[in-house]
Structure formats: structure tokens, C-alpha cells
Design a protein around this motif. Structure first.
Motif, mmCIF file in Angstrom:
data_model
loop_
_atom_site.group_PDB
_atom_site.id
_atom_site.type_symbol
_atom_site.label_atom_id
_atom_site.label_comp_id
_atom_site.label_asym_id
_atom_site.label_seq_id
_atom_site.Cartn_x
_atom_site.Cartn_y
_atom_site.Cartn_z
ATOM 1 N N ASN A 71 82.399 -44.694 26.565
ATOM 2 C CA ASN A 71 83.045 -44.376 27.837
ATOM 3 C C ASN A 71 82.327 -45.054 29.003
ATOM 4 N N SER B 132 90.770 -38.414 42.893
ATOM 5 C CA SER B 132 89.663 -38.234 41.941
ATOM 6 C C SER B 132 88.341 -37.906 42.616
ATOM 7 N N THR C 126 86.156 -46.704 44.146
ATOM 8 C CA THR C 126 85.397 -46.345 42.949
ATOM 9 C C THR C 126 84.024 -47.001 42.958
ATOM 10 N N ASP D 115 82.855 -43.886 32.318
ATOM 11 C CA ASP D 115 82.535 -42.783 33.223
ATOM 12 C C ASP D 115 82.144 -41.532 32.442
ATOM 13 N N TRP E 149 90.476 -47.700 35.126
ATOM 14 C CA TRP E 149 90.612 -46.280 35.413
ATOM 15 C C TRP E 149 90.065 -45.991 36.812
ATOM 16 N N ASN E 150 90.886 -45.416 37.688
ATOM 17 C CA ASN E 150 90.542 -45.201 39.101
ATOM 18 C C ASN E 150 90.236 -46.516 39.821
ATOM 19 N N ASN F 101 85.006 -37.958 27.176
ATOM 20 C CA ASN F 101 86.108 -37.857 28.130
ATOM 21 C C ASN F 101 87.382 -37.602 27.330
ATOM 22 N N TRP G 276 83.268 -38.002 33.104
ATOM 23 C CA TRP G 276 84.150 -37.223 33.971
ATOM 24 C C TRP G 276 83.641 -35.805 34.187
#
Length: 512
Positions: free
Chosen positions: A157, A241, A202, A159, A191-192, A70, A161
Motif C-alpha cells: 500500500n 479526504s 495530497t 497510504d 488515489w486522492n 487498506n 488510511w
């Protein structure tokens, strides 16, 4: 109405929906059918087998990368994290297994303490709300070297992305020479998920199946409501998102059932139609409006003079119920409000509300029962489910906007006062539908969505305190470490699924 229980995949895979008769009669034209997770529906057994399963299946494999890049790629040194947030510690044989996050870069790592040489520590990563982690098992596995009692993995990470993977991490550890393993709960970065509305959305998107365009662990009509909750979340939070889910769901499912999101259940058609109107409002893409019109016109074919009017629940024409007819009013009024010069949908909405109001489905307590007894056209006295209280509120808001008739808002307020004060619906002051299965968990989200629509039209915002009380209770008493929610907003949290989660997203949206 209450429908069939949503069975787990292991049961659905072997469930036989039709059995040939044990006689010399010719076998039925359609063979016995096996259900799977998608496009199979046995709610109305009066429908033929051909109506209970869609012949179409989306076939678009979704592949998430084994190594994720990411902002940074997997296996980054935690010493480079600009800030550290501790999530949880668990113990195994005296060892301390801890999970940490770098929220700035949306990465996490695991650490082991109070250990000995050879003790192992690693991360697991899941892209389906913690159901599986085959593609993210034992990330960064490492062992404590000689001469120290603690160690840590590299950062990974949460996610993916580039591949639309919405993830979770947990830390796990195992003492050297032992079969015992301990893992933390599942968590993610902020994040989100910086506040409770986006965090709930999310967590819902962790259940979004990229291959089918639907939400795992819940049904066809529930997925329409889950998508609506995501679209509304984009509107109220400004976090875009997950806009990709709109077109992806549309493209993958446009040919399902009879096409254009039409099946043999008129309430399902309305749920999807309203979702596409929400999508049209957000994106301005006319294909969503056009598809909604096709659905509304199909529903109109099921209006007849039985019980003086109203739309049948399904193609079998055995039941006229509250949810289908309240949706009919909302759907048609909403279409009128988006089509300049329309008179057709407005007339249908007016006729629908006149019939609904006079149908006697609204009982003496101003609560809406489930439907009518077909033989007598009398209120059947069945459970006043919360969604049967919420959809009429949204319908009256749309119809009032269409007509300019303020008396409709007054009628809605009478109904809302009854449902928000009902001790049956709100034991201990917290909304609760006393029922299981795959459908009921969606009901409360639909209710608060309708109540919020009414609340926004009223200058005194009379239901804000009620909505915030529900949201505060759910957030503090019915939430997991991964921001997943269960059905009882008074708690305790035990499990979650797509329907439970979209109701929570609806609630957080409504209490903004």
C-alpha cells in the motif's frame, strides 16, 4: 513584510536567540532560548524573549503501522492487480529497476530486470514526502532466484488510511555482491491524486505532521495558509479526504502562544482567523467562528492614531505595514458577512480600507509597497511583494459584499490589472517573488487566492487566462514526480517544502 529565514531543524536545534551580557549587570529574567521546529519566532527582535516562543507543545504521538491494511493488506500478489501503470525505470550495473502501480487498489510493487541470481529488489515507503522511510524501508525485499534474469516484489500500500498516513513509494535494487544501489524517484498512485488539484493537495498533506497539527518544513503563519489551501481544495474539488486536518490542527494548537491562535504578530492572527472562517464555512462548526472573533478583537487593540490610523504589525508597535492592514480589512469584513446583525466589524473594515487607501502604500503604479516609514508615515518604497497585491483584492471583495458598494470592485480591478500586467512581478509572464527564506514561498499562493476571489465576482472572468497560464507553467515546468512544487513556477524544480507546496495548491485551486 519579509521576515527571518526559516532554518533547517539541524540549525534550529542549536540556534541561540539571546546571549547574557558580558558584564556585571544582573542576568535577564528569561534564560537564553533554543529554537526548535515549532512555536519559535524571532522575526521582531524588539519583542521580549517571552514573546518569541510558545510555552505550549502538542504531545500526541502519531504512530503509523508497520504492516498496512487498506482495501487489501501489504504483500499482495501483483498478478491480482486489475490494471498496471508503469512509473519509472532506473539502471544499476546494467540491471533495470522499475516501479509499477495498481491504481485501482492504491498499491505498488518493484521489479528488477536484466539481472542475475542474487540481485536484490525492494520498495521504500515514506509518509513525510520522501524525507524519511525508516518505518517503510526495504519492503518486500526479494532476490532473483536461479535460472531467471528478472523478479518482482509483492504489492504494498502507498497510504495508511487507518492512521492517516499519506505516502509515497520508490523501487530500489542492488546487484549481488555490489555496494551500488539505485532507486527510482518517489511516486504514488492516483488515489486522492487523480487530477492536478487533488494531486497537489495530497502532496501537501504528506507534509502534515499528525503530532503537531502543523505542516513540516514551514512556519506558524505559513501553516495557517496551508490549512486554508486544503480547505479551499475540498471546496473546489469535492474531495473530503483531508477534512480531518481542520479539527486536528485546531485541537492540537488552540493553547499555543496566548491561546485562540493569538501571538504577538497581528498578521499571523489574521491568517489563522481567516483559516477558521474558511473552516466555519465548510463545516458550520461555531467554535471556528468564535475563535476568529477573538482574534479580530485582539487585533483591534493595535489600532491607534499613529500615521492617522492603521494596525501595528506586532506587539512592539514599530511598524505599520500593508499586509497586516489589508488583512485587517478582509478579516473584519469577512466576520461581518458571517454574523447576522453585526455593525462593529463592518465599521472596523470600512475604517481600515479608508485608512489603507489614503496611506500612500499604494504607489503611482497601483502596486502596494511593503509599509510605512514610522517616523515620517511615508511609503517606505520596499518591495511590492505579490501577497501585498493579493490580499487587498480579497479584502475589497469581502467589503463590497458587506456594503453592496460596487465601486470597491472597480478599485480592486484597477489594482489587479496593475499586478497581473507588472513585468516586475511577472517576468516572462510568470509570477515570481525574488526572495528566499521561509516566508516568501507563501506569497504567490496568497496572491492568486485573492485574485481568484476577485475573478469569481466579475462576469467576464478577466483573470482566468492569467491564472491558467500560471498553473500550466507550474504543472509542466516546476513539478516533481511526486507532484511537489518549487517556488519558481517557471521552473526548474529543485526542492519543495510546505510553503512552496501550499502556494501550488492555492494556484491549482484558483485556476479551476
Amino acid at each position: 513584510m519579509l521576515r527571518a529565514v526559516l532554518l533547517p531543524p539541524t540549525v534550529l536545534a542549536t540556534l541561540v536567540l539571546g546571549v547574557p551580557p558580558e558584564s556585571t549587570s544582573p542576568p535577564p529574567e528569561a534564560p537564553a532560548m533554543v529554537c526548535d521546529d515549532y512555536y519559535c519566532d524571532t522575526r521582531d527582535l524588539a519583542l521580549p524573549l517571552s514573546s518569541q516562543r510558545s510555552a505550549y507543545r502538542p504531545d500526541e504521538p502519531a504512530v503509523l503501522a508497520a504492516t498496512v491494511c487498506n482495501k487489501y493488506c501489504d504483500a499482495r500478489d501483483p498478478a491480482l492487480a486489475p490494471a498496471t501503470r508503469f512509473a519509472q525505470t532506473v539502471t544499476v550495473s546494467g540491471r533495470q529497476i522499475s516501479l509499477y502501480f495498481n491504481d485501482t487498489d492504491a498499491m505498488g510493487w518493484a521489479a528488477i530486470g536484466a539481472g542475475a541470481q542474487g540481485d536484490a529488489v525492494w520498495l521504500d515507503r515514506s509518509f513525510d514526502a520522501g524525507v524519511s522511510w525508516n518505518s517503510g524501508s526495504k519492503l518486500g525485499e526479494t532476490r532473483i532466484p536461479a535460472g531467471v534474469t528478472g523478479w518482482r516484489t509483492m504489492m504494498f500500500n502507498v497510504d495508511d488510511w487507518a492512521n492517516l498516513g499519506v505516502g509515497l513509494l520508490r523501487a530500489c535494487g542492488q546487484p549481488a555482491g555490489s555496494s551500488a544501489i539505485a532507486c527510482t524517484s518517489w511516486y504514488r498512485t492516483t488515489w486522492n491524486a487523480a487530477e492536478r488539484r487533488t494531486a497537489a493537495a495530497t502532496a501537501l498533506m504528506q507534509r502534515y505532521n499528525l503530532s503537531t497539527g502543523l505542516f513540516d518544513t514551514t512556519g506558524w503563519w505559513n501553516s495557517a495558509n496551508a490549512l486554508t489551501a486544503i480547505i479551499d481544495n475540498i471546496r473546489v474539488t469535492g474531495m473530503g479526504s483531508y477534512r480531518y486536518a481542520i479539527a486536528r490542527t485546531y485541537d492540537l494548537n488552540l493553547r499555543a502562544w496566548q491561546g485562540n491562535f493569538i501571538n504577538d504578530y497581528n498578521d499571523d492572527i489574521a491568517w489563522w482567523g481567516l483559516a477558521w472562517l474558511d473552516a466555519y464555512d465548510l463545516t458550520g462548526d461555531s467554535r471556528y467562528l468564535n475563535t476568529a472573533r477573538v482574534g479580530a478583537d485582539h487585533m483591534f487593540r493595535y489600532w491607534d492614531s499613529v500615521c492617522g490610523g492603521g494596525v501595528w504589525w506586532s506587539a512592539s508597535k514599530t511598524y505599520k505595514n500593508a499586509i497586516t492592514n489589508a488583512l485587517y480589512v478582509q478579516f473584519n469584513a469577512a466576520l461581518h458577512n458571517r454574523i447576522p446583525g453585526d455593525t462593529v466589524y463592518l465599521q472596523r473594515a470600512r475604517a481600515g480600507w479608508t485608512w489603507f487607501r489614503n496611506s500612500k502604500m499604494i504607489n503611482s503604479s497601483n502596486l502596494v509597497n511593503d509599509g510605512l516609514t514610522t517616523a515620517t508615515c511615508a511609503n517606505n518604497g520596499q518591495t511590492p511583494w505579490s501577497y501585498n497585491q493579493g490580499v487587498p483584492l480579497a479584502a475589497l471583495v469581502e467589503l463590497s459584499r458587506a456594503t453592496g458598494d460596487a465601486s470597491l470592485i472597480a478599485q480592486a480591478r484597477t489594482l489587479a490589472d496593475a499586478s497581473t500586467s507588472s513585468t516586475f512581478l511577472n517576468p516572462g509572464g510568470i509570477l515570481f517573488d525574488n526572495g528566499g527564506g521561509g516566508d516568501v514561498p507563501s506569497f504567490k499562493g496568497i496572491y492568486v487566492r485573492g485574485l481568484a476571489a476577485l475573478n469569481r465576482t466579475l462576469a467576464d472572468r478577466p483573470y482566468t487566462a492569467y491564472l491558467r497560464r500560471q498553473a500550466d507553467s507550474a504543472y509542466t515546468r516546476d513539478r516533481s514526480s511526486a507532484d511537489s512544487y518549487d517556488q519558481p513556477w517557471a521552473g526548474p524544480f529543485q526542492r519543495s517544502d510546505g510553503a512552496r507546496q501550499h502556494s501550488a495548491v492555492d494556484l491549482m485551486n484558483a485556476a479551476d
